[in-house]
Structures are given as structure tokens and as C-alpha cells.
Design an enzyme around this catalytic site. Sequence first.
Site, PDB file in Angstrom:
ATOM      1  N   GLY A 309     -70.619   8.304  23.197  1.00 54.53           N
ATOM      2  CA  GLY A 309     -71.820   7.868  22.487  1.00 54.53           C
ATOM      3  C   GLY A 309     -72.218   6.455  22.888  1.00 54.53           C
ATOM      4  N   LEU A 331     -67.830   4.799  11.935  1.00 58.74           N
ATOM      5  CA  LEU A 331     -66.774   3.883  12.381  1.00 58.74           C
ATOM      6  C   LEU A 331     -65.398   4.368  11.909  1.00 58.74           C
ATOM      7  CD1 LEU A 331     -68.441   0.343  12.076  1.00 58.74           C
ATOM      8  CD2 LEU A 331     -68.199   1.780  14.094  1.00 58.74           C
ATOM      9  N   ILE A 358     -72.342  11.249   8.850  1.00 57.50           N
ATOM     10  CA  ILE A 358     -73.359  12.300   9.065  1.00 57.50           C
ATOM     11  C   ILE A 358     -73.303  13.371   7.980  1.00 57.50           C
ATOM     12  CG2 ILE A 358     -73.664  11.977  11.552  1.00 57.50           C
ATOM     13  CD1 ILE A 358     -71.846  14.468  11.970  1.00 57.50           C
ATOM     14  N   ASP A 424     -66.685  22.043  26.746  1.00 57.97           N
ATOM     15  CA  ASP A 424     -66.268  23.259  27.459  1.00 57.97           C
ATOM     16  C   ASP A 424     -65.156  23.987  26.703  1.00 57.97           C
ATOM     17  OD1 ASP A 424     -64.202  21.456  27.944  1.00 57.97           O
ATOM     18  OD2 ASP A 424     -64.317  21.563  30.135  1.00 57.97           O
ATOM     19  N   GLU A 425     -64.538  23.301  25.730  1.00 60.78           N
ATOM     20  CA  GLU A 425     -63.412  23.921  25.016  1.00 60.78           C
ATOM     21  C   GLU A 425     -63.844  25.113  24.159  1.00 60.78           C
ATOM     22  OE1 GLU A 425     -60.423  21.529  23.361  1.00 60.78           O
ATOM     23  OE2 GLU A 425     -60.504  20.060  24.980  1.00 60.78           O
ATOM     24  N   TYR A 447     -59.950  21.998  16.711  1.00 62.32           N
ATOM     25  CA  TYR A 447     -61.049  21.176  17.242  1.00 62.32           C
ATOM     26  C   TYR A 447     -62.122  22.054  17.875  1.00 62.32           C
ATOM     27  CZ  TYR A 447     -63.646  18.575  20.803  1.00 62.32           C
ATOM     28  OH  TYR A 447     -64.646  18.077  21.600  1.00 62.32           O
ATOM     29  N   ALA A 449     -62.627  25.198  17.627  1.00 62.83           N
ATOM     30  CA  ALA A 449     -63.242  26.153  16.690  1.00 62.83           C
ATOM     31  C   ALA A 449     -64.371  25.486  15.906  1.00 62.83           C
ATOM     32  CB  ALA A 449     -62.184  26.704  15.736  1.00 62.83           C
ATOM     33  N   LYS A 451     -66.120  22.906  16.916  1.00 60.15           N
ATOM     34  CA  LYS A 451     -67.235  22.619  17.836  1.00 60.15           C
ATOM     35  C   LYS A 451     -68.041  23.896  18.093  1.00 60.15           C
ATOM     36  CE  LYS A 451     -68.116  19.242  19.753  1.00 60.15           C
ATOM     37  NZ  LYS A 451     -68.999  18.111  19.311  1.00 60.15           N
ATOM     38  N   ASN A 477     -64.283  13.726  29.870  1.00 61.50           N
ATOM     39  CA  ASN A 477     -64.893  12.496  30.373  1.00 61.50           C
ATOM     40  C   ASN A 477     -63.855  11.418  30.629  1.00 61.50           C
ATOM     41  OD1 ASN A 477     -68.238  12.099  29.175  1.00 61.50           O
ATOM     42  ND2 ASN A 477     -67.132  14.009  29.424  1.00 61.50           N
ATOM     43  N   PRO A 502     -46.184  10.528  28.822  1.00 64.95           N
ATOM     44  CA  PRO A 502     -45.723  11.836  28.329  1.00 64.95           C
ATOM     45  C   PRO A 502     -46.641  12.968  28.816  1.00 64.95           C
ATOM     46  CG  PRO A 502     -46.828  10.623  26.582  1.00 64.95           C
ATOM     47  CD  PRO A 502     -46.938   9.780  27.802  1.00 64.95           C
TER      48      PRO A 502
END
Length: 636
Positions: A309, A331, A358, A424-425, A447, A449, A451, A477, A502
Site C-alpha cells: 500500500g 496502523l 475499514i 494468487d493464493e 488467510y 480463504a 481473501k 512481492n 529458518p
Amino acid sequence: MDIKNKNPIGLRTRYLMAIDLVCIVISIVLSFIIRIEALYDIWPYLKKYWTLFILAPLVRIPVYYLFHLYKRIWRYASTSELASIALSGVIGSAIIAIINFVLLPILNIPHCISGSVVTLEGILSTIFLGCSRFLLRLLQERIPPDEVPDSLFLTQNRRRILIIGAGNAGAMISRMMKSYPSVQESRIIGFIDDDPSKLSMHIHGVPVLGTRDAIPALVKKHHINEAIIAMPSADPDSIDDIYHICSTISLPVRTLPSIYDLLAGSMTFDQLRQLRTIDDMGYQISKPHEKRPIKLTSLMITGGAGFIGSNFVHFMLREHPDYRIVVFDKLTYAGNLDNLQGLKGKYGDRYVFVKGDICEYSKVADVIQHYKIDSIVNFAAESHVDRSLMNPESFLNTNIYGTYSLLRAARHFRVKRFHQVSTDEVYGQVTRGSFSEEDPLETRSPYSATKAGADLLVHAYRTSFGIPVTITRGSNNIGPYQYPEKVVPLFILNALEDQILPVYGDGLYVRDYQYVIDHCRGIDLVLHTGESGEIYNLGAGNEVAAIDLAKMILHYLKKPESLIQLVADRPGQDRRYSLNCMKIKTLGWTPKWTFEKGLEDTINWYLNNEWWWRKLKNAEYWKFYDTQYKERLSKK
Ligand code: NAD
Ligand code: DAU
């Protein structure tokens, strides 16, 4: 059209020269026959004026050569080629006349005394030259003998094409398609042209069927399944209009690049390659319709203090000097005002920051109203897969409910564009091949699911309430301002501080990494020129396994590979992500950063900005780090 040939007397040239030699000799013999008007008396003349048989080829063939008549592709011959043939004929004749009537008599060498024979030789040679070249063109354009019958095109659903524009570009496409026997999958059924004088005429045997208003009826009547706009110099309004007509009947449209792009040299490499495809295939997409960008003025960027963002905010303020950018961000641990440092000073009132959630509709609505927001780009999300395994609830709230709240506001205030930044997930893992936009959503982590849920909601708002929405599904990214929980900054900072890197499982989990500015460029493009209701995959195609990523980072920072430790896997981890990004490429997007350059720029940014990341390594960070890695790292 000239072609460069390092060997000027190649096989093709020699054949053509031989043909020309024969034509010249025939021309001379015919000239004498015509002049004398008797076939049987000809031999004494030929013997007497033998010099003409030497002189004419010696002059003409070099003249033809100088006029590049041995280097042209006759398949594309046009009036310019015709002019060259005529000019070379005249110049050749003039030189022959001077040598024959001036030089040879001075040198006392036998010469042809008949002016009419010399003139006739010139005329006939030139006619034969033209005929031989256009015969070549005809041979190359011949319709392949195994051409597919029209009935088969109907039954087998092959491409039946309408060319819009019966001018030079349309004729060129039609000619090319006929010249290439390999293009058996396509057939040009007719032309469309608004010039009434062209109606019912034929171009290369293909009829001009009607004007643009007739497109819907003609498509139905002739079972057309594709249109090509061949109007390179048409104004954008005409293109828009045609595009609109075609989209109302769901007819796919392709177009050539505009003549202005070609002349201005602003075509991308990609487009040039596509243009070459036309040459190679006789028919192919060049640059699909370049839509005029929608005009926006006041954008709300939710999640604008996070990694992508904030990069987007910098990018948009730079790229669109007339836009106001209102960042709306809760934030969370991932949101950071340092990412937006300096923007107020640099851009003044064009940049506004509002702290807010939001999920809180009233606050979202206030901001939209107050700043007259005309478009929303939603980056706000809980974005880390590992955290979604620990605490899925915040993911459900922000990623699903938060998106709903924004859509509700978008509907209420009738914004011009709502853009959802997705991932893309949502497709799940793919072991072979790549996902395209139509593939089903098969999410595997909380996560992804959430999205995917948000994507479906966005789509539902478009279908149910007509909200103009677009979605991009981006790959991983890398770049500045990424919170060091994600693999690249985590590995870089651990390496810098000689801590263990790791690597989950066997380290062979593949992700497609793209540089964040390329992602921002793609979102900007889709926001302005994407089709409402459409989804665009957005990835650079840099598929890298985690273990290789770790090695590259260590190598760049000159740290030992012994810092790598394979640790317990992320539960349910997706093996590989891969995107087919053809759709966004047809809008004109291609990545600018190679993977190596992107990684290098990212590493250098962290090397040069310790002020930024040092503060993030606070108690909250170490709490997360311990929960996530302590046990993993203790098990060797
Ligand atoms: P990030 O975690 O760095 O930033 C998320 C931002 O959203 C933060 O500034 C955070 O404060 C804000 N936020 C979180 N909850 C909020 C709420 N309820 N209200 C307002 N603001 C809230 O995320 P990122 O990596 O920049 O990703 C941004 C978007 O791009 C996400 O939607 C993510 O799913 C998507 N995406 C990310 C990647 C990637 O590689 N990082 C790839 C593809 C898509
Ligand atoms: O694909 C797009 C997604 O990319 C975005 O939607 C997400 O918001 C973003 O977080 C990212 O998800 P990933 O799970 O792919 O990214 P992450 O950086 O967490 O992991 C990348 C790969 O590296 C993955 O195969 C897991 C591996 N990895 C990750 C971490 C954090 C490790 O091997 N070790 C680690 O410590």
C-alpha cells in the site's frame, strides 16, 4: 519492403538474375521481330547487332540491382515496387541508348542502328520484369490446396473473423492470412467499413459486408466469433464505439497498435514481438484494444501504510500529479507511518492520512464524503499466512467484513471504481502449469480463504448492485518497507545479524516473486483501464524455491550457507504458486524488474535503511518471533 542480406548474390538473387537475363534476351529478339515484321528474316539482324545482347544485360542487371530489385520480398509488393520497376526500366534504357548511339560508334564497335528496336527492347524488358515479379507474388499468395472447407469452419468452431476497416491495414491482414498456409484455424469472413463506396466490393476475394451498425446482425448471420480492428489511425472515439458494439454482443476484439504508437516509437518490446507474430502467423493478436483510462481525482487507499500500500501511495503521487491520495489505515503491527514519511512535505494537500478501521462503516463513509472520494483501492488486510494459522479471527474481520464495509460505502457513494488487491493464493497450489483467472478457488489457509471470500463478495457487488469493480491477484512481492515477518526481509535481516535463516520443510516450496513497483504499475493500469467486473492475474513469473532464495541472499551478503536451517513446515503449506498473466499483458503490462535486480534492490534498501527496520525489532516482534520459530529452531 527491403530485406538485409549479407550475401548480396545469394541463391535467390541468382535465380532472379537468370530470369531477368532470359527476359532481356527475349525482349531483344521480340523487338527485332516487331521491327522487321517477319520471323524468318531475323537471323542476319541478330548476328549484325549482337552487341545489344551483351550491352542490355550488362546495363540492366546492375541497374536492377541498384534499385534493390533482388532484395525485395515480392509477397508484399505494392505501388512503391511498381515505381522502382518502371524507373529502373527507364534508366536502364537511357544508359543503353547513350552507350549504343554515342559510345559504341566512337569506339568503332558494331551497334544497333535502329532507335525503335532499342526503345522496344526497353519497353518489353520493363514489362517482363514487372510480370516476373508479380508472378512471384501470385505464386506466394496462392491459396493452399488443402484449405479447410467453409462447412468445417462452422462445425468445428474455428475462428471466423470480421475485419473492421477495409483500408490498407485490413487488406494487409487479409493478404498475410492468405499467404500463410499454416493459418488453417482462421478465416476472414468479411470486412466492415463505414465508407459506403466500399460496400459490396471485395478485397483479396473477401467481401465488404457492411458498416459498423451492421456488426451485430452480420456476426449472427455469418457465425463470426472474432473481430480485428484494423484501423491504426482511427480516433479513440471510433475505436471505443466499435469496441462497445462488439462487447454488447460478447464478440472478442483485437486491434493493431495505433499508428501514433508506431511512429512515436513508444511501442514496448512485447508489442513488437506481437507484431512479429502477425508476420509469422499471418494472423494473431497484436495489441488488444487500448481503452482510454478512466479519469479519477480523489483516491482512498486502504492499508496504505503497509508494505505494498505505501509503495503504491508513493507511486501514485509521483505518477498522477493531479490526484489526491487519502490513506486510510488502522496502523496494525504491519502499518507504519515511517513508510509514508516525507509525503506531506513533498505533496502538501494532495496527500492525506486518516487512521481508521475499514470494518468501521461510519468512519469510512465520513472520509469518502469529506474528501469526495471517487475510487477505492483496498490493500487493507491481515496478510501473513503464518499469523492466520495462529489467529484466524482478525483475518475474517478485516479481510471479509472490512471488504464488505468498503463495498457498502462504494455502493452508497457510487464510486467510479472499487479495486480489490487480491492474491494468487486464492487458487491454492498448482504442481504443474499456471492458474488463469477462470480457475476455481481452492484455498488452503485461513488467510487465503478470507481473501477468496472477499473476492467473491466484490464480484457479488458487481453482479447484484452494478458496482464498477476490478480485482488483481498478485504473486509474492519484494521491495522496500516489507515488515520482517515475510520471508525476504526476514532472511535478509537474519543474515545481516548472523542469525539462522529458518527454511520451512524441505525448502522446495515455490513462489513467484515480483518487485513491488511492478505490482503497483499493474494495479494502476487495471484501475484505469481494466474492464469492470474483471479479474487480472499479476505476477512476474520468477518462480523460486525458499531454499534457493536463502542461498541467493546469503551469497549476496557474503554470509555462509551454514546459516540455513530446515525447520518444521508451515501446516498445509502450498507447494507452488504460478500465474498465467496473459490477460494483464494484453492491457500493456510487463514487469520491468528481473528477479535478480529486484532482489538486489531489496537487499540494498534494507542495507541502507537500518533506521527503518531497527525500530521494528521491538518486544512485539520478538514475541511473535519466539512463538513462530523458538520451538522450530530448537529442534535440529
Ligand atoms: P501488510 O500486512 O504489509 O499491510 C497491511 C496494511 O493494512 C497495514 O498497513 C495495516 O495497518 C492495514 N490494515 C490491516 N487491517 C486493517 C483494517 N481493519 N483497517 C484498515 N487498515 C488495516 O500487507 P501487504 O503485504 O502490503 O499486502 C497488501 C495487500 O496485498 C493485502 O491485501 C494482501 O492480501 C495483498 N497481497 C500481498 C502480497 C504480498 O506479497 N505481500 C501479494 C499479493 C497480494
Ligand atoms: O503469494 C502471495 C502471498 O505472498 C500474499 O498473498 C501474502 O500476503 C504474502 O504474505 C505472501 O505469502 P507467502 O506465504 O507466500 O509468503 P511468506 O513470505 O510468508 O513465505 C514465502 C515462502 O517462504 C513460503 O514458501 C514459506 C517460506 N518461508 C517463509 C517464512 C516466513 C520459509 O521457508 N521460512 C520462513 O520463515
